[in-house]
Motif scaffolding. Structure first.
Motif, PDB file in Angstrom:
ATOM      1  N   UNK A 115     -10.562  24.920 -10.035  1.00  0.00           N
ATOM      2  CA  UNK A 115      -9.735  23.964  -9.293  1.00  0.00           C
ATOM      3  C   UNK A 115     -10.646  23.054  -8.466  1.00  0.00           C
ATOM      4  N   UNK A 116     -10.571  21.752  -8.741  1.00  0.00           N
ATOM      5  CA  UNK A 116     -11.392  20.769  -8.026  1.00  0.00           C
ATOM      6  C   UNK A 116     -10.539  19.558  -7.659  1.00  0.00           C
ATOM      7  N   UNK A 117      -9.362  19.808  -7.097  1.00  0.00           N
ATOM      8  CA  UNK A 117      -8.411  18.733  -6.802  1.00  0.00           C
ATOM      9  C   UNK A 117      -8.977  17.709  -5.824  1.00  0.00           C
ATOM     10  N   UNK A 118      -9.863  18.128  -4.935  1.00  0.00           N
ATOM     11  CA  UNK A 118     -10.428  17.217  -3.946  1.00  0.00           C
ATOM     12  C   UNK A 118     -11.515  16.308  -4.498  1.00  0.00           C
ATOM     13  N   UNK A 119     -11.910  16.532  -5.739  1.00  0.00           N
ATOM     14  CA  UNK A 119     -12.976  15.757  -6.374  1.00  0.00           C
ATOM     15  C   UNK A 119     -12.437  14.415  -6.859  1.00  0.00           C
ATOM     16  N   UNK A 120     -13.041  13.331  -6.404  1.00  0.00           N
ATOM     17  CA  UNK A 120     -12.695  11.993  -6.883  1.00  0.00           C
ATOM     18  C   UNK A 120     -13.812  11.499  -7.791  1.00  0.00           C
ATOM     19  N   UNK A 121     -13.483  11.270  -9.047  1.00  0.00           N
ATOM     20  CA  UNK A 121     -14.494  10.850 -10.012  1.00  0.00           C
ATOM     21  C   UNK A 121     -15.193   9.567  -9.575  1.00  0.00           C
ATOM     22  N   UNK A 122     -14.463   8.667  -8.945  1.00  0.00           N
ATOM     23  CA  UNK A 122     -15.026   7.373  -8.563  1.00  0.00           C
ATOM     24  C   UNK A 122     -16.155   7.497  -7.553  1.00  0.00           C
ATOM     25  N   UNK A 123     -16.198   8.605  -6.802  1.00  0.00           N
ATOM     26  CA  UNK A 123     -17.242   8.771  -5.796  1.00  0.00           C
ATOM     27  C   UNK A 123     -18.624   8.938  -6.423  1.00  0.00           C
ATOM     28  N   UNK A 124     -18.678   9.280  -7.707  1.00  0.00           N
ATOM     29  CA  UNK A 124     -19.965   9.438  -8.378  1.00  0.00           C
ATOM     30  C   UNK A 124     -20.251   8.344  -9.386  1.00  0.00           C
ATOM     31  N   UNK A 125     -19.540   7.220  -9.297  1.00  0.00           N
ATOM     32  CA  UNK A 125     -19.681   6.139 -10.275  1.00  0.00           C
ATOM     33  C   UNK A 125     -21.077   5.522 -10.235  1.00  0.00           C
ATOM     34  N   UNK A 126     -21.650   5.310 -11.406  1.00  0.00           N
ATOM     35  CA  UNK A 126     -22.933   4.620 -11.550  1.00  0.00           C
ATOM     36  C   UNK A 126     -22.668   3.180 -11.982  1.00  0.00           C
ATOM     37  N   UNK A 127     -22.736   2.214 -11.055  1.00  0.00           N
ATOM     38  CA  UNK A 127     -22.417   0.829 -11.421  1.00  0.00           C
ATOM     39  C   UNK A 127     -23.464   0.179 -12.316  1.00  0.00           C
ATOM     40  N   UNK A 128     -24.640   0.829 -12.435  1.00  0.00           N
ATOM     41  CA  UNK A 128     -25.707   0.273 -13.267  1.00  0.00           C
ATOM     42  C   UNK A 128     -25.722   0.870 -14.672  1.00  0.00           C
ATOM     43  N   UNK A 129     -24.683   1.589 -15.036  1.00  0.00           N
ATOM     44  CA  UNK A 129     -24.640   2.202 -16.368  1.00  0.00           C
ATOM     45  C   UNK A 129     -24.881   1.170 -17.466  1.00  0.00           C
TER      46      UNK A 129
END
Length: 419
Positions: A115-129
């Motif tokens: 369970x990782x409901x508090x995890x927001x995927x956007x917080x780890x976004x790599x804009x330089x991908x």
């Protein structure tokens, strides 16, 4: 001052003079008129010989009798098709660069007991991908980035594929909670029945926690199945404010998700939905949308035995809202082939989905599902200027995007794939 130092300063000034115009307010405020094209607003009827007027990064007018201001940059779309930028609702773009290299993967949180409901995927976004430019160049201007794994994977976000920082790209950081119903092993459990029981336990614990916060803070409450952060993140889900995007392919798993949603008054969506056509009437009656693809008709597991390429068409015929996503085996359409979403749409049309419905399924429908239709997904005044000018039908292989604009800026730089 030495001559060498002076030369360096002159060279630096020259470079700055070339680069500075790219970031000036004048360029960001540029007025652009896309004229003469066959315009598909999606939110309204097709406009022959239409004009899309863009100012300050937003659409200000769409129609056949739009006055173009003097000095506006004109893009001649005569004989071309003009659509909103496409939306891919099922990606890990910017969250995974190289599948085999752990340090480049940020889509799956460890969580506690799955369970990782508090995890927001956007917080780890790599804009330089390096995977973003080729996706954008093929006409995809907005994507939903999804967390992966576990019973509750975390929160999906929506981003525009603009250059800049992660915060520049972000439209909404939390648009859905990702949950698992069909794969007990993925949820770190042993059987489907145990998976459903654990979800019920999580929902019940969230309700209890919501009403006993004070006791929890004093360490006077019973233990819960999830952490405080995860329980807090689940409150909008049990209140029906945040949709639960349920990963389920098997018809019986989809039915189980519908039962859970009714029992706890949840707002849910089905992701994958290989056998969703088998329960299309129930999905339509419950007003539950489905995110699915149309590329594959070969089962890849026991849970997808009923997979067929007519799935999206049959769901729409039954009245189910559909957003098209990649369903290619191996997950390649989630990452380095996220641009292939337009071919999912083309295949959906080939297998019975009306063309207009397929366009809606990769533009306005997902925008409405994820609460960003006031910004993207259609060509109408006030929306972000995410616009694509195509050489022809965007769902045909031979068609190419000739102009791709995101928030009013045109992108045409060479990508790694071009090089």
């Amino acid at each position: 001052m030495s001559g060498m130092r002076m030369n360096r300063l002159v060279a630096a000034a020259a470079v700055a003079a070339l680069v500075a115009p790219l970031a000036t307010p004048a360029l960001r405020a540029q007025t652009i008129a896309i004229t003469g094209g066959k315009v598909y607003p999606v939110s309204g009827p097709v406009i022959e010989n239409g004009t899309v007027l863009i100012e300050n990064g937003r659409i200000t007018a769409v129609g056949s009798n739009v006055t173009v201001p003097a000095g506006a940059r004109r893009i001649d779309a005569t004989g071309k098709w003009v659509t909103p930028g496409l939306i891919n609702s099922g990606t890990v773009l910017g969250l995974q660069e190289i599948g085999a290299v752990a340090s480049t993967r940020d889509a799956a949180a460890k969580g506690k007991d799955g369970i990782a409901a508090g995890f927001r995927a956007a917080d780890g976004l790599n804009p330089e991908s390096m995977l973003i430019p080729p996706t954008r160049k093929d006409g995809i201007t907005t994507v939903v980035i999804l967390p992966q794994g576990g019973l509750i994977a975390g929160q999906a976000g929506v981003i525009d594929l603009v250059s800049g920082t992660a915060s520049d790209m972000l439209l909404r950081p939390s648009v859905a909670m990702l949950g698992e119903v069909g794969d007990a092993a993925q949820a770190q459990l042993g059987a489907r029945g145990e998976l459903i029981a654990r979800l019920r336990e999580l929902f019940e614990d969230t309700r209890t926690y919501q009403h006993t916060r004070t006791a929890f803070e004093r360490n006077q409450s019973r233990p819960f199945v999830a952490t405080r952060l995860d329980l807090e993140a689940m409150i909008p889900v049990i209140e029906g404010r945040l949709p639960l995007l349920v990963a389920a392919d098997k018809a019986s798993d989809i039915d189980a998700a519908l039962t859970l949603a009714k029992q706890y008054n949840l707002k849910i969506m089905i992701g994958g939905g290989a056998e969703a056509w088998m329960v299309a009437d129930k999905l339509a009656a419950a007003k539950v949308p489905v995110l699915t693809g149309a590329m594959n008709n070969v089962p890849t597991s026991f849970t997808t035995l009923g997979q067929r390429q007519e799935n999206a068409a049959l769901l729409r015929k039954a009245g189910v809202t559909v957003a098209l996503i990649g369903n290619a085996e191996g997950g390649d359409e989630e990452a380095f082939n996220a641009r292939n979403i337009r071919y999912e749409a083309g295949n959906a049309v080939a297998y019975g989905m009306p063309w207009d419905e397929a366009l809606r399924a990769v533009t306005l429908a997902p925008a409405q599902m994820f609460g960003v239709a006031d910004k993207v997904g259609s060509l109408q005044a006030g929306r972000e200027a995410n616009v694509v000018v195509w050489s022809g039908d965007p769902f045909e292989f031979a068609t190419v995007p000739e102009h791709v604009l995101v928030r009013g800026r045109e992108y045409n730089e060479p990508t790694r794939q071009d090089l």
